[in-house]
Design a protein around this motif. Sequence first.
Motif, PDB file in Angstrom:
ATOM      1  N   GLN A 209       6.762 107.446   0.792  1.00 26.71           N
ATOM      2  CA  GLN A 209       7.470 108.190  -0.526  1.00 26.71           C
ATOM      3  C   GLN A 209       6.910 109.446  -0.878  1.00 26.71           C
ATOM      4  O   GLN A 209       6.847 109.848  -2.106  1.00 26.71           O
ATOM      5  CB  GLN A 209       7.315 107.221  -1.746  1.00 26.71           C
ATOM      6  N   ARG A 210       6.310 110.149   0.025  1.00 28.47           N
ATOM      7  CA  ARG A 210       5.469 111.527  -0.214  1.00 28.47           C
ATOM      8  C   ARG A 210       6.540 112.319  -0.987  1.00 28.47           C
ATOM      9  O   ARG A 210       6.200 112.922  -1.936  1.00 28.47           O
ATOM     10  CB  ARG A 210       4.812 112.086   1.076  1.00 28.47           C
ATOM     11  N   ASN A 211       7.480 112.545  -0.235  1.00 23.98           N
ATOM     12  CA  ASN A 211       8.635 113.636  -0.707  1.00 23.98           C
ATOM     13  C   ASN A 211       9.238 113.187  -2.069  1.00 23.98           C
ATOM     14  O   ASN A 211       9.345 114.202  -2.820  1.00 23.98           O
ATOM     15  CB  ASN A 211       9.573 113.819   0.305  1.00 23.98           C
ATOM     16  N   LEU A 212       9.440 111.997  -2.271  1.00 23.27           N
ATOM     17  CA  LEU A 212      10.050 111.610  -3.585  1.00 23.27           C
ATOM     18  C   LEU A 212       9.102 111.742  -4.244  1.00 23.27           C
ATOM     19  O   LEU A 212       9.398 112.116  -5.820  1.00 23.27           O
ATOM     20  CB  LEU A 212      10.388 109.859  -3.397  1.00 23.27           C
TER      21      LEU A 212
ATOM     22  N   GLU B  70      13.944 112.381   4.028  1.00 20.75           N
ATOM     23  CA  GLU B  70      13.582 110.682   3.830  1.00 20.75           C
ATOM     24  C   GLU B  70      14.823 109.949   3.521  1.00 20.75           C
ATOM     25  O   GLU B  70      14.837 108.755   3.371  1.00 20.75           O
ATOM     26  CB  GLU B  70      12.467 110.665   2.570  1.00 20.75           C
ATOM     27  N   GLY B  71      16.166 110.607   3.444  1.00 23.61           N
ATOM     28  CA  GLY B  71      17.385 110.173   3.138  1.00 23.61           C
ATOM     29  C   GLY B  71      17.334 109.717   1.778  1.00 23.61           C
ATOM     30  O   GLY B  71      18.228 108.605   1.453  1.00 23.61           O
TER      31      GLY B  71
ATOM     32  N   ASP C 148      14.091 119.810   0.633  1.00 18.34           N
ATOM     33  CA  ASP C 148      14.054 119.844   2.033  1.00 18.34           C
ATOM     34  C   ASP C 148      13.466 118.213   2.593  1.00 18.34           C
ATOM     35  O   ASP C 148      13.824 117.601   3.208  1.00 18.34           O
ATOM     36  CB  ASP C 148      13.525 120.937   2.643  1.00 18.34           C
ATOM     37  N   GLY C 149      12.251 118.352   2.085  1.00 19.23           N
ATOM     38  CA  GLY C 149      11.729 116.906   2.363  1.00 19.23           C
ATOM     39  C   GLY C 149      12.086 115.624   1.830  1.00 19.23           C
ATOM     40  O   GLY C 149      12.020 114.557   2.409  1.00 19.23           O
TER      41      GLY C 149
ATOM     42  N   THR D  10      20.796 112.928  -6.357  1.00 15.51           N
ATOM     43  CA  THR D  10      20.954 112.334  -7.866  1.00 15.51           C
ATOM     44  C   THR D  10      20.095 110.927  -8.303  1.00 15.51           C
ATOM     45  O   THR D  10      19.554 110.873  -9.428  1.00 15.51           O
ATOM     46  CB  THR D  10      22.424 111.583  -7.912  1.00 15.51           C
ATOM     47  N   SER D  11      19.746 110.073  -7.321  1.00  9.96           N
ATOM     48  CA  SER D  11      18.780 109.071  -7.560  1.00  9.96           C
ATOM     49  C   SER D  11      17.635 109.533  -7.680  1.00  9.96           C
ATOM     50  O   SER D  11      16.806 109.146  -8.787  1.00  9.96           O
ATOM     51  CB  SER D  11      18.793 107.996  -6.272  1.00  9.96           C
ATOM     52  N   ALA D  12      16.906 110.565  -6.969  1.00  4.89           N
ATOM     53  CA  ALA D  12      15.885 111.236  -7.020  1.00  4.89           C
ATOM     54  C   ALA D  12      15.493 112.035  -8.558  1.00  4.89           C
ATOM     55  O   ALA D  12      14.602 111.784  -9.206  1.00  4.89           O
ATOM     56  CB  ALA D  12      15.507 112.355  -6.197  1.00  4.89           C
TER      57      ALA D  12
END
Length: 526
Positions: free
Chosen positions: A382-385, A297-298, A292-293, A302-304
């Motif tokens: 970048q916290r959620n990433l 961040e948008g 969700d986080g 797939t990238s993550a």
Amino acid sequence: MLDSFPFYLILIFSIVFIMMIAEKIKVAYPILLIIAGLLISFIPGIPTIKINPEFIFLIFLPPLLYEAAWAISWKELWHWRRIILSFAFVVVFLTAMSVALVADYFIPGFGLALGFLLGGIVSPPDAVSAGAILKFVKVPRTISSILEGESLLNDASSLIIFRFSLVAVSTTQFIFSKAVVSFSWMVLGGIAIGLLIGLLFMKLHKYLPTDANMDIVFTLVMPYIIYLTAEEAHCSGVLAVVSAGLYLSYNRYSFLTSTSRVRGYNVWQSLIFVLNGLVFTLIGLSLPAVTDGLEKEGVPLTSAIGYGVLITVVLIVVRILAAYGAVITTLIMRNFITVAQTTNPGMKTPFIIGWTGMRGVVSLAAALSIPEYLNNGNPFPQRNLILFITFVVILLTLILQGLTLPYFIRRMRLMTPEQEAAEQQQYKLLKYEMAEFALEQLKNQYGKALEEQPLLQKIADKWEASKMLTEDTEMTAEGKIIYLNILKQQQKWLIKKNRKNGNLDEGIVRKLQHNLDMEEEKVRHL
């Protein structure tokens, strides 16, 4: 909280059930638990789990570290100190630096500071996962000792890197001189506080009129007191708990009775069983909150996932290279200094050490402890990433390395029949020598009682013939005192023998010590 209570009861029952399945199919339970938690999180109506990092750091980490320090051998930790310290500090730093460089180059929006932050989070391997896997396969004591020792210290070093990186990102400045002073205080102060409080608790155990229940309660609250005290003093709570655990474990036979040791062992085994089960299940349950986080961040999912896979590959490769590098360094340095490993370990041992790099609870707790906002009020970049990458790393290393590690160990045949036979022979020889010593003490000190009391003669016959004491014979009060005194002298002899002989296997010594504790408990209830 009360509305969710039935859910947590069902969760604990499910954890026990999953652990039974893991035992049945010979798969490390952290793997099944994290997968089960992940699957449970997708069930409609399941409460969303948002883990408080302080909850993990305070509730879970101190007892897990203390139990691990209590179980490890100080003698073997000291014997392998060079390679353990290199993996716990040097390799952790190299891993964090490698992650920082890769993240800075491949992940948009990441700089070196954020990269080091991520590296500090994912650099420490998880001891629980490796221990759960190694339970099903036999490995040389060398490997298990190195892995156990490393796991005690790498959490502290990685969290230190994490904290310095967090300050650098939050304040956009890094003063080297202050960092050196702060690092020194965190390490030395943490060790000093742990030893000081450990000594204080040992004196309380030893001189106050405590019984087994009080002793066990003391051991349960002590890791929390040590951790909180060290953190309040801005030292490393991890190192404080570890140093206290090692110190008290080394002296356990000087201040704890056999009743406290036996009962405490059972209590701690149950506690660690529940804590490990909960923490790995919570890791799986936390995925929805993490994704969700990520959406906020948008960042495309797939990238993550791709970034998570990339960082996982970096971690695996760096650790394997470090394992082989440690072997090469040892082979070179043995020409100049005395090293623990005098023979060439070959290609198999460093690969297994390198492959045991599963990540777990410390990585997740560190990632969750990243604040949502900077000091200036802006969202933390970048916290959620970072949270998602950490979750992917934990999941992939547990599944990929955790499932394949037993296969590699069996395939490489690290434990030869000759080594197993040697261990059995050492156990039999030490047991024989201990019985011979006890028999000599019994004859020299209690010769008259030996002639007058048939049961003492039966005990002497047992030591002579290595037979179990019969259950249907009553023992007098005097006979109990004599036998218990001999058992205590055996404990002292075994400790002295172990400390003098550096080649004795600590696992075998611990097994004999536990047998003496059980025998002492048996005599007390005759």
